[in-house]
Design an enzyme around this catalytic site. Structure first.
Site, PDB file in Angstrom:
ATOM      1  N   CYS A  26     -10.300  -9.147  15.408  1.00  0.00           N
ATOM      2  CA  CYS A  26      -9.220  -9.335  14.403  1.00  0.00           C
ATOM      3  C   CYS A  26      -9.862  -8.444  13.031  1.00  0.00           C
ATOM      4  O   CYS A  26     -10.768  -8.769  12.556  1.00  0.00           O
ATOM      5  CB  CYS A  26      -8.956 -10.278  13.969  1.00  0.00           C
ATOM      6  SG  CYS A  26      -7.830 -10.668  12.765  1.00  0.00           S
ATOM      7  N   LYS A  29      -2.874   4.800   6.801  1.00  0.00           N
ATOM      8  CA  LYS A  29      -2.995   5.245   8.388  1.00  0.00           C
ATOM      9  C   LYS A  29      -2.901   6.763   8.508  1.00  0.00           C
ATOM     10  O   LYS A  29      -2.145   7.362   7.905  1.00  0.00           O
ATOM     11  CB  LYS A  29      -1.997   4.630   9.368  1.00  0.00           C
ATOM     12  CG  LYS A  29      -1.965   3.125   9.133  1.00  0.00           C
ATOM     13  CD  LYS A  29      -0.729   2.724  10.166  1.00  0.00           C
ATOM     14  CE  LYS A  29      -0.783   0.938  10.033  1.00  0.00           C
ATOM     15  NZ  LYS A  29      -0.504   0.453   8.826  1.00  0.00           N
ATOM     16  N   ARG A  37       0.677  -1.278   0.093  1.00  0.00           N
ATOM     17  CA  ARG A  37      -0.126  -0.140   0.066  1.00  0.00           C
ATOM     18  C   ARG A  37       0.803   1.228  -0.039  1.00  0.00           C
ATOM     19  O   ARG A  37       0.481   2.054  -0.642  1.00  0.00           O
ATOM     20  CB  ARG A  37      -0.995  -0.095   1.211  1.00  0.00           C
ATOM     21  CG  ARG A  37      -1.936   1.112   1.181  1.00  0.00           C
ATOM     22  CD  ARG A  37      -2.764   1.302   2.658  1.00  0.00           C
ATOM     23  NE  ARG A  37      -2.696   0.248   3.450  1.00  0.00           N
ATOM     24  CZ  ARG A  37      -3.864  -0.313   3.402  1.00  0.00           C
ATOM     25  NH1 ARG A  37      -4.782   0.025   2.907  1.00  0.00           N
ATOM     26  NH2 ARG A  37      -3.881  -1.393   4.369  1.00  0.00           N
ATOM     27  N   TYR A  38       1.935   1.134   0.891  1.00  0.00           N
ATOM     28  CA  TYR A  38       2.772   2.182   0.788  1.00  0.00           C
ATOM     29  C   TYR A  38       4.087   2.021  -0.064  1.00  0.00           C
ATOM     30  O   TYR A  38       4.560   0.972  -0.034  1.00  0.00           O
ATOM     31  CB  TYR A  38       3.218   2.627   2.208  1.00  0.00           C
ATOM     32  CG  TYR A  38       2.230   2.756   3.156  1.00  0.00           C
ATOM     33  CD1 TYR A  38       1.587   3.974   3.419  1.00  0.00           C
ATOM     34  CD2 TYR A  38       1.755   1.697   3.942  1.00  0.00           C
ATOM     35  CE1 TYR A  38       0.304   4.237   4.243  1.00  0.00           C
ATOM     36  CE2 TYR A  38       1.017   1.931   5.017  1.00  0.00           C
ATOM     37  CZ  TYR A  38       0.317   3.302   4.956  1.00  0.00           C
ATOM     38  OH  TYR A  38      -0.834   3.408   5.877  1.00  0.00           O
ATOM     39  N   ASP A  55     -10.611  -1.143  13.284  1.00  0.00           N
ATOM     40  CA  ASP A  55     -10.967  -1.130  11.784  1.00  0.00           C
ATOM     41  C   ASP A  55     -12.433  -1.479  11.446  1.00  0.00           C
ATOM     42  O   ASP A  55     -12.943  -2.117  12.496  1.00  0.00           O
ATOM     43  CB  ASP A  55      -9.998  -2.001  11.068  1.00  0.00           C
ATOM     44  CG  ASP A  55      -8.739  -1.744  10.896  1.00  0.00           C
ATOM     45  OD1 ASP A  55      -8.326  -0.531  10.908  1.00  0.00           O
ATOM     46  OD2 ASP A  55      -7.788  -2.376  10.795  1.00  0.00           O
ATOM     47  N   ARG A 101      -8.833  -8.854  10.166  1.00  0.00           N
ATOM     48  CA  ARG A 101      -8.740  -9.842   8.991  1.00  0.00           C
ATOM     49  C   ARG A 101      -9.688 -11.175   9.647  1.00  0.00           C
ATOM     50  O   ARG A 101      -9.646 -12.418   9.227  1.00  0.00           O
ATOM     51  CB  ARG A 101      -7.466 -10.554   8.866  1.00  0.00           C
ATOM     52  CG  ARG A 101      -6.501  -9.328   8.304  1.00  0.00           C
ATOM     53  CD  ARG A 101      -5.690  -9.988   7.123  1.00  0.00           C
ATOM     54  NE  ARG A 101      -4.721  -8.610   6.957  1.00  0.00           N
ATOM     55  CZ  ARG A 101      -3.571  -8.503   7.442  1.00  0.00           C
ATOM     56  NH1 ARG A 101      -3.003  -9.199   8.392  1.00  0.00           N
ATOM     57  NH2 ARG A 101      -2.729  -7.468   7.102  1.00  0.00           N
ATOM     58  N   CYS A 133      -3.354 -18.356  13.756  1.00  0.00           N
ATOM     59  CA  CYS A 133      -2.762 -17.783  15.003  1.00  0.00           C
ATOM     60  C   CYS A 133      -3.149 -18.558  16.206  1.00  0.00           C
ATOM     61  O   CYS A 133      -3.915 -19.581  16.210  1.00  0.00           O
ATOM     62  CB  CYS A 133      -3.624 -16.233  15.363  1.00  0.00           C
ATOM     63  SG  CYS A 133      -3.519 -15.350  14.086  1.00  0.00           S
ATOM     64  N   ASP A 141      -6.832   3.536  10.373  1.00  0.00           N
ATOM     65  CA  ASP A 141      -6.785   3.143   9.043  1.00  0.00           C
ATOM     66  C   ASP A 141      -8.157   3.039   8.429  1.00  0.00           C
ATOM     67  O   ASP A 141      -8.939   2.292   8.349  1.00  0.00           O
ATOM     68  CB  ASP A 141      -6.316   1.718   9.121  1.00  0.00           C
ATOM     69  CG  ASP A 141      -4.930   1.428   8.005  1.00  0.00           C
ATOM     70  OD1 ASP A 141      -5.077   2.056   7.122  1.00  0.00           O
ATOM     71  OD2 ASP A 141      -4.286   0.605   8.302  1.00  0.00           O
ATOM     72  N   CYS A 168      -8.553 -13.598  17.906  1.00  0.00           N
ATOM     73  CA  CYS A 168      -9.055 -12.426  18.493  1.00  0.00           C
ATOM     74  C   CYS A 168     -10.513 -11.990  17.974  1.00  0.00           C
ATOM     75  O   CYS A 168     -10.498 -11.956  16.493  1.00  0.00           O
ATOM     76  CB  CYS A 168      -7.932 -11.243  18.512  1.00  0.00           C
ATOM     77  SG  CYS A 168      -6.501 -11.823  18.769  1.00  0.00           S
ATOM     78  N   ARG A 181       6.972   0.304   1.804  1.00  0.00           N
ATOM     79  CA  ARG A 181       6.726  -0.747   2.604  1.00  0.00           C
ATOM     80  C   ARG A 181       5.906  -1.899   2.234  1.00  0.00           C
ATOM     81  O   ARG A 181       5.038  -1.773   1.438  1.00  0.00           O
ATOM     82  CB  ARG A 181       6.192  -0.456   4.141  1.00  0.00           C
ATOM     83  CG  ARG A 181       6.899   0.566   5.091  1.00  0.00           C
ATOM     84  CD  ARG A 181       6.206   1.370   5.883  1.00  0.00           C
ATOM     85  NE  ARG A 181       6.093   2.676   5.065  1.00  0.00           N
ATOM     86  CZ  ARG A 181       5.176   3.520   5.775  1.00  0.00           C
ATOM     87  NH1 ARG A 181       4.515   3.565   6.693  1.00  0.00           N
ATOM     88  NH2 ARG A 181       5.244   4.723   4.811  1.00  0.00           N
TER      89      ARG A 181
HETATM   90  C1  LIG Z   1       0.102  -0.436   8.806  1.00  0.00           C
HETATM   91  C2  LIG Z   1       0.861  -1.177   7.653  1.00  0.00           C
HETATM   92  C3  LIG Z   1       2.185  -0.782   7.042  1.00  0.00           C
HETATM   93  C4  LIG Z   1       2.938  -0.363   8.273  1.00  0.00           C
HETATM   94  O1  LIG Z   1       2.916   0.856   8.479  1.00  0.00           O
HETATM   95  P1  LIG Z   1       3.789   1.676   9.790  1.00  0.00           P
HETATM   96  O2  LIG Z   1       2.969   2.937   9.965  1.00  0.00           O
HETATM   97  O3  LIG Z   1       5.122   1.768   8.889  1.00  0.00           O
HETATM   98  O4  LIG Z   1       4.032   0.735  10.810  1.00  0.00           O
HETATM   99  C5  LIG Z   1       2.657  -1.408   6.008  1.00  0.00           C
HETATM  100  N1  LIG Z   1       1.642  -1.698   4.875  1.00  0.00           N
HETATM  101  C6  LIG Z   1       0.300  -1.792   5.211  1.00  0.00           C
HETATM  102  C7  LIG Z   1      -0.532  -2.412   4.011  1.00  0.00           C
HETATM  103  C8  LIG Z   1      -0.023  -1.350   6.281  1.00  0.00           C
HETATM  104  O5  LIG Z   1      -1.246  -1.598   6.476  1.00  0.00           O
HETATM  105  S1  SF4 Z   2      -5.635  -9.660  15.687  1.00  0.00           S
HETATM  106 FE1  SF4 Z   2      -5.977 -11.314  14.101  1.00  0.00          FE
HETATM  107  S2  SF4 Z   2      -4.337 -11.746  13.001  1.00  0.00           S
HETATM  108 FE2  SF4 Z   2      -3.554 -10.782  14.994  1.00  0.00          FE
HETATM  109  S3  SF4 Z   2      -3.248 -12.701  16.458  1.00  0.00           S
HETATM  110 FE3  SF4 Z   2      -5.485 -11.807  16.558  1.00  0.00          FE
HETATM  111  S4  SF4 Z   2      -6.550 -13.222  14.913  1.00  0.00           S
HETATM  112 FE4  SF4 Z   2      -4.401 -13.382  14.642  1.00  0.00          FE
END
Ligand SMILES: *Cc1c(COP(=O)(O)O)cnc(C)c1O
Ligand code: SF4
Length: 345
Positions: free
Chosen positions: A110, A315, A90-91, A271, A112, A103, A308, A107, A94
């Site tokens: 989560c 973010k 996305r960035y 989220d 996802r 996991c 986000d 959670c 990174r």
């Molecule tokens: C959160 C995130 C990151 C890391 O973001 P930082 O602000 O550098 O910690 C990188 N890629 C994606 C897709 C993210 O959601």
């Molecule tokens: S937040 Fe989601 S990905 Fe992270 S440990 Fe919990 S269940 Fe796993």
């Protein structure tokens, strides 16, 4: 099997097991688990004092997860930023590499949650290899974050192989791992694992403590092993109703983390993942909580409060300026400088 693998195998995965232990009615929970998986490690179970407490709320299925809501199965629109299945890019500088679909504990909040623990998030070794090849072909990527799922559920050999392949990519400056096993399965942090990780510096770990009750002696020992291996440790907390939506709880968490050599990094506004409405805390209350930390907690221990936005803009830091005149909305600026209005419910 190693002790941590035995503990993982002894986790609760069925509502009847919770019912046996806590005398609750398992029937309403079965439909929840059919949709979103459950796993509670023996360590997490030992921290639950009663149904509804902060550890329970994070780990135990709740019928509220099935309430109809206006939220998203893919709240960060990751599908649109996924050039190959195991990568989210996305960035520019990174990328996320999704190396594990499972996991130690699932959670309930989560982001996802619609995919975690399911085949949709379990990429093959071939797909991870394609992800590594994608990263190798993008010189603008400086920072790779291993995530999933939980990367530390991989066995040491698999992890060592992929870390070494990433380290061989010249343009990668830092590696990061996002994991919750120091909280849910602290015995996974073995000296052998720490030895593997410490071969790939600079490597950072962000973990995920949400409540001071999670700062147990076992988790403290796990953090100490990682810190002694030279790994800078951060923590990403999610702001959760009924868990940490209280200034004193948040202050105890942040101070406790600093004592474990873990730097609070982000406090995430939840989220907009479907099945999580019962955890949502309004932004105005989140701002109150963060502001209350000033003066009570070392500056080192104050996380950055972030959102986000759905759609994948990236973010954004939350401040008082984000509170819109209209109730139930927040205003944030996206990377292009445009203002977007988000529902805050
Ligand atoms: C959160 C995130 C990151 C890391 O973001 P930082 O602000 O550098 O910690 C990188 N890629 C994606 C897709 C993210 O959601
Ligand atoms: S937040 Fe989601 S990905 Fe992270 S440990 Fe919990 S269940 Fe796993």
């Amino acid at each position: 099997m190693e002790p941590w693998q035995q503990q993982l195998a002894a986790s609760l995965t069925r509502p009847e097991q919770l019912a046996e232990r806590f005398g609750i009615d398992p029937a309403p929970l079965q439909a929840v688990v059919d949709r979103y998986p459950m796993r509670i490690t023996p360590h997490t179970l030992s921290l639950i004092e009663r149904p509804g407490d902060p550890i329970w709320r994070q780990a135990a299925p709740d019928p509220d997860e099935l309430l109809p809501d206006q939220l998203y199965a893919d709240p960060l629109n990751e599908a649109a930023f996924s050039p190959v299945p195991a990568v989210v890019h996305r960035y520019p500088d990174r990328a996320l590499l999704l190396v594990s679909g499972t996991c130690a504990g699932y959670c309930r909040f989560c982001t996802r949650k619609s995919r975690v623990g399911r085949p949709e998030l379990c990429f093959s070794a071939q797909q991870v290899a394609e992800g590594i090849a994608y990263i190798a072909g993008r010189p603008e990527i400086r920072d790779v974050i291993l995530t999933g799922g939980d990367p530390l559920l991989l066995d040491d050999d698999r992890l060592a192989t992929w870390l070494a392949q990433l380290r061989a990519i010249e343009h990668l400056e830092i590696l990061r791992i996002g994991t919750r096993v120091p909280v849910t399965l602290p015995d996974r942090i073995t000296p052998q694992l720490c030895a593997v990780l410490s071969r790939h510096h600079p490597l950072y770990i962000n973990m995920h403590f949400n409540h001071p009750q999670e700062l147990t002696p076992a988790s403290a020992a796990a953090c100490a092993r990682l810190a002694d291996a030279g790994i800078p440790l951060g923590n990403q907390t999610v702001l959760l109703r009924g868990v940490n939506d209280d200034p004193q709880v948040m202050a105890r968490l942040c101070r406790g983390l600093l004592s474990l050599r873990v730097r609070p990094y982000y406090l995430h506004q939840m989220d907009m993942a479907c099945g999580t409405t019962h955890f949502r805390v309004p932004v105005a209350q989140g701002l109150d909580i963060v502001e209350a930390l000033r003066g009570r907690v070392s500056g080192l221990g104050i996380p950055c409060y972030m959102i986000d936005p759905p759609g994948g803009e990236g973010k954004v830091v939350l401040t008082r300026d984000c509170l819109a005149a209209e109730a139930g909305k927040v205003l944030v600026r996206n990377a292009q400088g445009g203002l977007i209005s988000l529902p805050d419910h």
